[in-house]
Design a protein around this motif. Structure first.
Motif, PDB file in Angstrom:
ATOM      1  N   SER A 114      19.421  -5.823   6.661  1.00 36.85           N
ATOM      2  CA  SER A 114      18.002  -6.379   6.785  1.00 36.85           C
ATOM      3  C   SER A 114      17.340  -5.772   5.303  1.00 36.85           C
ATOM      4  CB  SER A 114      17.323  -6.082   7.708  1.00 36.85           C
ATOM      5  OG  SER A 114      17.776  -6.159   9.009  1.00 36.85           O
ATOM      6  N   GLY A 115      16.353  -6.805   4.865  1.00 38.78           N
ATOM      7  CA  GLY A 115      15.808  -6.275   3.830  1.00 38.78           C
ATOM      8  C   GLY A 115      14.344  -5.679   4.214  1.00 38.78           C
ATOM      9  N   PRO A 116      13.555  -5.200   3.294  1.00 44.32           N
ATOM     10  CA  PRO A 116      12.428  -4.429   3.701  1.00 44.32           C
ATOM     11  C   PRO A 116      11.387  -5.503   4.485  1.00 44.32           C
ATOM     12  CG  PRO A 116      12.347  -4.644   1.304  1.00 44.32           C
ATOM     13  CD  PRO A 116      13.966  -5.095   1.858  1.00 44.32           C
ATOM     14  N   GLU A 117      11.518  -6.597   4.347  1.00 42.38           N
ATOM     15  CA  GLU A 117      10.520  -7.521   4.902  1.00 42.38           C
ATOM     16  C   GLU A 117      10.957  -7.490   6.462  1.00 42.38           C
ATOM     17  OE1 GLU A 117      14.287 -10.225   3.902  1.00 42.38           O
ATOM     18  OE2 GLU A 117      13.267  -8.424   3.295  1.00 42.38           O
ATOM     19  N   LYS A 118      12.143  -7.071   6.934  1.00 43.46           N
ATOM     20  CA  LYS A 118      12.646  -7.185   8.290  1.00 43.46           C
ATOM     21  C   LYS A 118      12.713  -5.559   8.776  1.00 43.46           C
ATOM     22  CE  LYS A 118      14.908 -11.597   8.350  1.00 43.46           C
ATOM     23  NZ  LYS A 118      16.095 -12.458   8.418  1.00 43.46           N
ATOM     24  N   TRP A 119      12.820  -4.516   7.919  1.00 45.55           N
ATOM     25  CA  TRP A 119      13.191  -3.321   8.562  1.00 45.55           C
ATOM     26  C   TRP A 119      12.651  -2.377   7.313  1.00 45.55           C
ATOM     27  CZ3 TRP A 119      15.432   1.269   6.736  1.00 45.55           C
ATOM     28  CH2 TRP A 119      15.407   1.979   7.794  1.00 45.55           C
ATOM     29  N   ALA A 140       6.671  -7.566   1.012  1.00 50.43           N
ATOM     30  CA  ALA A 140       7.068  -6.316   1.634  1.00 50.43           C
ATOM     31  C   ALA A 140       6.937  -4.972   0.686  1.00 50.43           C
ATOM     32  CB  ALA A 140       8.219  -6.486   2.556  1.00 50.43           C
ATOM     33  N   LEU A 141       7.656  -5.062  -0.325  1.00 52.25           N
ATOM     34  CA  LEU A 141       7.961  -4.127  -1.369  1.00 52.25           C
ATOM     35  C   LEU A 141       6.542  -3.632  -1.749  1.00 52.25           C
ATOM     36  CD1 LEU A 141      11.224  -5.162  -2.877  1.00 52.25           C
ATOM     37  CD2 LEU A 141      10.621  -3.190  -1.496  1.00 52.25           C
ATOM     38  N   THR A 142       5.653  -4.797  -2.143  1.00 49.92           N
ATOM     39  CA  THR A 142       4.371  -4.290  -2.626  1.00 49.92           C
ATOM     40  C   THR A 142       3.348  -3.725  -1.734  1.00 49.92           C
ATOM     41  OG1 THR A 142       4.312  -6.408  -3.958  1.00 49.92           O
ATOM     42  CG2 THR A 142       2.192  -5.734  -3.591  1.00 49.92           C
ATOM     43  N   GLY A 143       3.506  -4.119  -0.542  1.00 49.34           N
ATOM     44  CA  GLY A 143       2.912  -3.211   0.520  1.00 49.34           C
ATOM     45  C   GLY A 143       3.497  -1.688   0.795  1.00 49.34           C
ATOM     46  N   MET A 144       4.649  -1.651   0.675  1.00 48.80           N
ATOM     47  CA  MET A 144       5.336  -0.233   0.457  1.00 48.80           C
ATOM     48  C   MET A 144       4.731   0.804  -0.528  1.00 48.80           C
ATOM     49  SD  MET A 144       9.000  -1.321   2.025  1.00 48.80           S
ATOM     50  CE  MET A 144       9.801   0.304   2.042  1.00 48.80           C
ATOM     51  N   LEU A 145       4.772   0.071  -1.662  1.00 49.34           N
ATOM     52  CA  LEU A 145       4.430   0.768  -2.705  1.00 49.34           C
ATOM     53  C   LEU A 145       2.866   1.246  -2.636  1.00 49.34           C
ATOM     54  CD1 LEU A 145       6.031  -1.296  -5.706  1.00 49.34           C
ATOM     55  CD2 LEU A 145       6.710   0.972  -4.886  1.00 49.34           C
ATOM     56  N   ALA A 146       2.158   0.598  -1.818  1.00 48.68           N
ATOM     57  CA  ALA A 146       0.446   0.878  -1.744  1.00 48.68           C
ATOM     58  C   ALA A 146       0.735   2.151  -0.685  1.00 48.68           C
ATOM     59  CB  ALA A 146      -0.032  -0.317  -0.895  1.00 48.68           C
TER      60      ALA A 146
END
Length: 239
Positions: free
Chosen positions: A190-195, A227-233
């Motif tokens: 899975s990519g970070p949008e799913k896990w 998803a990555l943008t949210g994780m970087l936040a």
């Protein structure tokens, strides 16, 4: 008189023949001394202390990751047609008898002990995906952070085998990580949008993912990018 001349010529010829047959000093051949045998050194026994550094290069950091994320090509995922893990030859030998998997186990563990085949026989590992602590290497998987399937969908289907081999054994990036087997099974490809991993590791996970994709020229999708943008936040603000 004739006999005298004949004897004289014969004597001269005899002298010349003897002189010609004598070896000249400049042409004396000397037999070289025998070359001493060189002993082949025995293979060194692998040990954690003797293992070459496998520490990945420093990641770009949150600011650099945002810049790199913006530079990634956004595209629809490639189909999984033809995909096979065998197309990514992995666990290549790195040093002596140690392959990439064993190097990561040694690098990411504490008090790691190996046998003379570089097989890990003891150690302690903390999985960054779920914070689980284990003293058994049998409960540890070496995960490709950007999974082979994710890479295939993002452009690795077009790579030559040499690039796939490099990707599957990459110790330059934070691409190979020792994690709990259970978290690796949950993540799958899975990519970070799913896990996503536990919150404490989420920032670094996003940075590592972006760095790998950027350096290998892999694409992203709108969902993955969000998803990555949210994780970087979630990354700590640097003063």
């Amino acid at each position: 008189m004739t006999h005298t001349r004949t004897r004289l010529v014969a004597a001269v010829l005899t002298v010349l023949a003897a002189f010609t047959a004598a070896p000249a000093c400049a042409t004396v051949t000397r037999t070289p001394p025998p070359t001493p045998a060189v002993a082949t050194p025995a293979a060194a026994t692998p040990a954690a202390a003797a293992t070459p550094s496998a520490a990945p290069s420093e990641e770009s950091g949150p600011t650099g990751a945002r810049t790199r994320l913006a530079a990634l090509t956004v595209a629809a995922p490639h189909p999984m047609t033809g995909f096979s893990r065998d197309l990514f030859p992995h666990w290549a030998t790195v040093s002596g008898r140690c392959d990439a998997r064993e190097i990561v186990l040694i690098r990411d563990g504490r008090d790691v002990v190996t046998d003379d085949q570089c097989r890990v026989v003891a150690g302690v590992w903390e999985s960054p995906y779920d914070s689980k602590l284990t003293a058994s290497s049998e409960q540890i998987d070496i995960d490709h952070l950007v999974s082979l399937g994710s890479a295939w969908r993002a452009g690795a289907d077009l790579w030559p085998e040499a690039t796939r081999r490099e990707f599957a054994n990459d110790l330059r990036h934070h691409q190979l990580i020792a994690v709990s087997a259970s978290s690796n099974r949950a993540k799958r490809d899975s990519g970070p949008e799913k896990w996503q991993p536990v919150e404490a590791f989420r920032c670094r996970y996003a940075i590592y993912w972006i760095d790998v994709k950027f350096d290998y020229g892999l694409s992203t999708t709108p969902e993955e990018k969000n998803a990555l943008t949210g994780m970087l936040a979630s990354c700590p603000q640097r003063r």
